[in-house]
Design a protein around this motif. Sequence first.
Motif, PDB file in Angstrom:
ATOM      1  N   LYS A   1      21.133 -58.905  -1.329  1.00  0.00           N
ATOM      2  CA  LYS A   1      20.724 -58.083  -2.179  1.00  0.00           C
ATOM      3  C   LYS A   1      19.327 -57.439  -2.479  1.00  0.00           C
ATOM      4  O   LYS A   1      18.989 -56.381  -2.914  1.00  0.00           O
ATOM      5  CB  LYS A   1      20.641 -58.921  -3.658  1.00  0.00           C
ATOM      6  CG  LYS A   1      19.505 -60.087  -3.859  1.00  0.00           C
ATOM      7  CD  LYS A   1      19.703 -60.807  -4.904  1.00  0.00           C
ATOM      8  CE  LYS A   1      18.910 -61.841  -5.085  1.00  0.00           C
ATOM      9  NZ  LYS A   1      18.612 -62.712  -6.404  1.00  0.00           N
ATOM     10  N   ASN A   2      18.474 -57.789  -1.352  1.00  0.00           N
ATOM     11  CA  ASN A   2      17.210 -57.345  -1.159  1.00  0.00           C
ATOM     12  C   ASN A   2      16.998 -56.364   0.188  1.00  0.00           C
ATOM     13  O   ASN A   2      16.100 -55.319   0.354  1.00  0.00           O
ATOM     14  CB  ASN A   2      15.977 -58.330  -1.079  1.00  0.00           C
ATOM     15  CG  ASN A   2      16.313 -59.150  -2.433  1.00  0.00           C
ATOM     16  OD1 ASN A   2      15.960 -58.701  -3.323  1.00  0.00           O
ATOM     17  ND2 ASN A   2      15.999 -60.295  -2.313  1.00  0.00           N
ATOM     18  N   ASN A   3      18.168 -56.450   1.160  1.00  0.00           N
ATOM     19  CA  ASN A   3      17.909 -55.804   2.308  1.00  0.00           C
ATOM     20  C   ASN A   3      19.259 -55.002   2.578  1.00  0.00           C
ATOM     21  O   ASN A   3      20.400 -55.586   2.418  1.00  0.00           O
ATOM     22  CB  ASN A   3      17.762 -56.846   3.439  1.00  0.00           C
ATOM     23  CG  ASN A   3      16.418 -57.471   3.213  1.00  0.00           C
ATOM     24  OD1 ASN A   3      15.320 -57.288   3.479  1.00  0.00           O
ATOM     25  ND2 ASN A   3      16.507 -58.966   2.937  1.00  0.00           N
ATOM     26  N   SER A   4      19.166 -54.041   3.295  1.00  0.00           N
ATOM     27  CA  SER A   4      20.241 -53.121   3.538  1.00  0.00           C
ATOM     28  C   SER A   4      20.362 -52.746   5.009  1.00  0.00           C
ATOM     29  O   SER A   4      19.413 -52.947   5.833  1.00  0.00           O
ATOM     30  CB  SER A   4      20.301 -51.821   2.589  1.00  0.00           C
ATOM     31  OG  SER A   4      19.057 -51.087   2.968  1.00  0.00           O
ATOM     32  N   MET A   5      21.414 -52.175   5.456  1.00  0.00           N
ATOM     33  CA  MET A   5      21.538 -51.963   7.030  1.00  0.00           C
ATOM     34  C   MET A   5      21.976 -50.380   6.942  1.00  0.00           C
ATOM     35  O   MET A   5      23.008 -50.076   6.343  1.00  0.00           O
ATOM     36  CB  MET A   5      22.566 -52.779   7.729  1.00  0.00           C
ATOM     37  CG  MET A   5      22.618 -52.333   9.120  1.00  0.00           C
ATOM     38  SD  MET A   5      21.589 -52.937  10.214  1.00  0.00           S
ATOM     39  CE  MET A   5      22.188 -54.660  10.401  1.00  0.00           C
ATOM     40  N   ILE A   6      21.399 -49.566   7.651  1.00  0.00           N
ATOM     41  CA  ILE A   6      21.450 -48.125   7.661  1.00  0.00           C
ATOM     42  C   ILE A   6      21.321 -47.645   9.190  1.00  0.00           C
ATOM     43  O   ILE A   6      20.614 -47.897   9.819  1.00  0.00           O
ATOM     44  CB  ILE A   6      20.374 -47.559   6.827  1.00  0.00           C
ATOM     45  CG1 ILE A   6      20.503 -47.697   5.373  1.00  0.00           C
ATOM     46  CG2 ILE A   6      20.849 -45.974   7.043  1.00  0.00           C
ATOM     47  CD1 ILE A   6      19.415 -47.190   4.543  1.00  0.00           C
ATOM     48  N   PHE A   7      22.709 -46.845   9.491  1.00  0.00           N
ATOM     49  CA  PHE A   7      22.582 -46.155  10.796  1.00  0.00           C
ATOM     50  C   PHE A   7      22.498 -44.690  10.431  1.00  0.00           C
ATOM     51  O   PHE A   7      23.343 -44.220   9.916  1.00  0.00           O
ATOM     52  CB  PHE A   7      23.913 -46.550  11.556  1.00  0.00           C
ATOM     53  CG  PHE A   7      24.270 -48.097  11.606  1.00  0.00           C
ATOM     54  CD1 PHE A   7      23.252 -48.999  11.893  1.00  0.00           C
ATOM     55  CD2 PHE A   7      25.488 -48.607  11.342  1.00  0.00           C
ATOM     56  CE1 PHE A   7      23.514 -50.162  12.108  1.00  0.00           C
ATOM     57  CE2 PHE A   7      25.693 -50.044  11.372  1.00  0.00           C
ATOM     58  CZ  PHE A   7      24.721 -50.774  11.792  1.00  0.00           C
ATOM     59  N   LEU A   8      21.744 -44.078  11.009  1.00  0.00           N
ATOM     60  CA  LEU A   8      21.818 -42.669  11.100  1.00  0.00           C
ATOM     61  C   LEU A   8      21.550 -41.928  12.384  1.00  0.00           C
ATOM     62  O   LEU A   8      20.753 -42.241  13.311  1.00  0.00           O
ATOM     63  CB  LEU A   8      20.127 -42.147  10.489  1.00  0.00           C
ATOM     64  CG  LEU A   8      20.292 -42.577   8.710  1.00  0.00           C
ATOM     65  CD1 LEU A   8      18.818 -41.955   8.152  1.00  0.00           C
ATOM     66  CD2 LEU A   8      21.309 -41.866   7.923  1.00  0.00           C
ATOM     67  N   VAL A   9      22.302 -40.909  12.551  1.00  0.00           N
ATOM     68  CA  VAL A   9      22.114 -40.132  13.888  1.00  0.00           C
ATOM     69  C   VAL A   9      22.013 -38.637  13.418  1.00  0.00           C
ATOM     70  O   VAL A   9      22.900 -38.255  12.660  1.00  0.00           O
ATOM     71  CB  VAL A   9      23.432 -40.224  14.583  1.00  0.00           C
ATOM     72  CG1 VAL A   9      23.566 -39.454  15.777  1.00  0.00           C
ATOM     73  CG2 VAL A   9      23.997 -41.635  14.828  1.00  0.00           C
ATOM     74  N   ASN A  10      20.662 -38.330  13.938  1.00  0.00           N
ATOM     75  CA  ASN A  10      20.359 -36.851  13.408  1.00  0.00           C
ATOM     76  C   ASN A  10      20.276 -36.700  11.824  1.00  0.00           C
ATOM     77  O   ASN A  10      20.797 -35.753  11.316  1.00  0.00           O
ATOM     78  CB  ASN A  10      21.181 -35.625  14.013  1.00  0.00           C
ATOM     79  CG  ASN A  10      21.294 -35.751  15.660  1.00  0.00           C
ATOM     80  OD1 ASN A  10      20.170 -36.326  16.505  1.00  0.00           O
ATOM     81  ND2 ASN A  10      22.308 -35.747  16.184  1.00  0.00           N
ATOM     82  N   GLY A  11      19.915 -37.731  11.257  1.00  0.00           N
ATOM     83  CA  GLY A  11      19.860 -37.750   9.735  1.00  0.00           C
ATOM     84  C   GLY A  11      21.136 -38.112   8.864  1.00  0.00           C
ATOM     85  O   GLY A  11      21.265 -38.145   7.727  1.00  0.00           O
ATOM     86  N   LYS A  12      22.284 -38.057   9.828  1.00  0.00           N
ATOM     87  CA  LYS A  12      23.674 -38.439   9.002  1.00  0.00           C
ATOM     88  C   LYS A  12      24.025 -39.683   9.320  1.00  0.00           C
ATOM     89  O   LYS A  12      24.015 -40.219  10.408  1.00  0.00           O
ATOM     90  CB  LYS A  12      24.642 -37.454   9.615  1.00  0.00           C
ATOM     91  CG  LYS A  12      24.515 -35.946   9.426  1.00  0.00           C
ATOM     92  CD  LYS A  12      25.544 -35.028   9.847  1.00  0.00           C
ATOM     93  CE  LYS A  12      25.089 -33.594   9.502  1.00  0.00           C
ATOM     94  NZ  LYS A  12      26.196 -32.646  10.159  1.00  0.00           N
ATOM     95  N   SER A  13      24.580 -40.395   8.130  1.00  0.00           N
ATOM     96  CA  SER A  13      25.073 -41.919   8.275  1.00  0.00           C
ATOM     97  C   SER A  13      26.341 -42.101   9.084  1.00  0.00           C
ATOM     98  O   SER A  13      27.345 -41.111   9.039  1.00  0.00           O
ATOM     99  CB  SER A  13      25.051 -42.316   6.794  1.00  0.00           C
ATOM    100  OG  SER A  13      25.828 -43.689   6.778  1.00  0.00           O
TER     101      SER A  13
END
Length: 239
Positions: free
Chosen positions: A173-185
């Motif tokens: 609930k406190n931490n997320s995981m994000i993948f971005l390539v050239n600003g796009k998820s």
Amino acid sequence: MNEGALPKEDSDFSLPGRIDESDAAYFGVEIESKSKGKSLAIFGIAFVLISAGVFAYYFLNQSEIDSQILDNTTFKTLEEKMAKHYGVGQFGSEHAHAALAVFVNGDQVDFSHPQFQIQSKYIHFENNNPYLIHKHATNVPLDMLFASFGLKITENCIESNYQSGTNQHCVDKNNSMIFLVNGKSIPNINIYEIRHNDRILISFGDSELISEQIEYLEGLEIHDIPKINKLVPGNNISI
């Protein structure tokens, strides 16, 4: 000699019933011996036929068996297995550079350390650079880079095995995981194959830090691909 007496013989076969008994004993042994000999002969033939069948199967299927042996995972390195799985092209079939920044709870993973440098011939960091990926073949996903130094990334967790013990961080609930390539998820960073000048962000932790991390990533220099001197055929001389 008494004429009324029967002549003596060395054996008692002449006594009533002895001839039949003696013949039965003699021929019984002979019949039993022949029966055992026949059984052994049948067993021997069966053994030969079975053995011949096994060897015939092996020689007829030798190529398939040898292929299975060569495919045995215990005889291959992790890189060889992954290269086959992903259909990686010949070394040198492509060359691309990309910038990668990985943040865990706000701290950037420093890929300049020796355990991260040139751990795969197909995709790696080199020259002690902490962020610049070099890819040297076609069909090489980021999964091969991560696996080469013990970093496992899933949709919800990031796990490192290159330090003492295993460190795992998973979404809550406190931490997320994000993948971005050239600003796009993108949903699955592992199967992504870099293209030249890509900028890739992997961030676990407080999502409010993402904008700051993207700004840092955009400021990283991506080196051009060395060109081949075509005036010297057969020599890979960079200019």
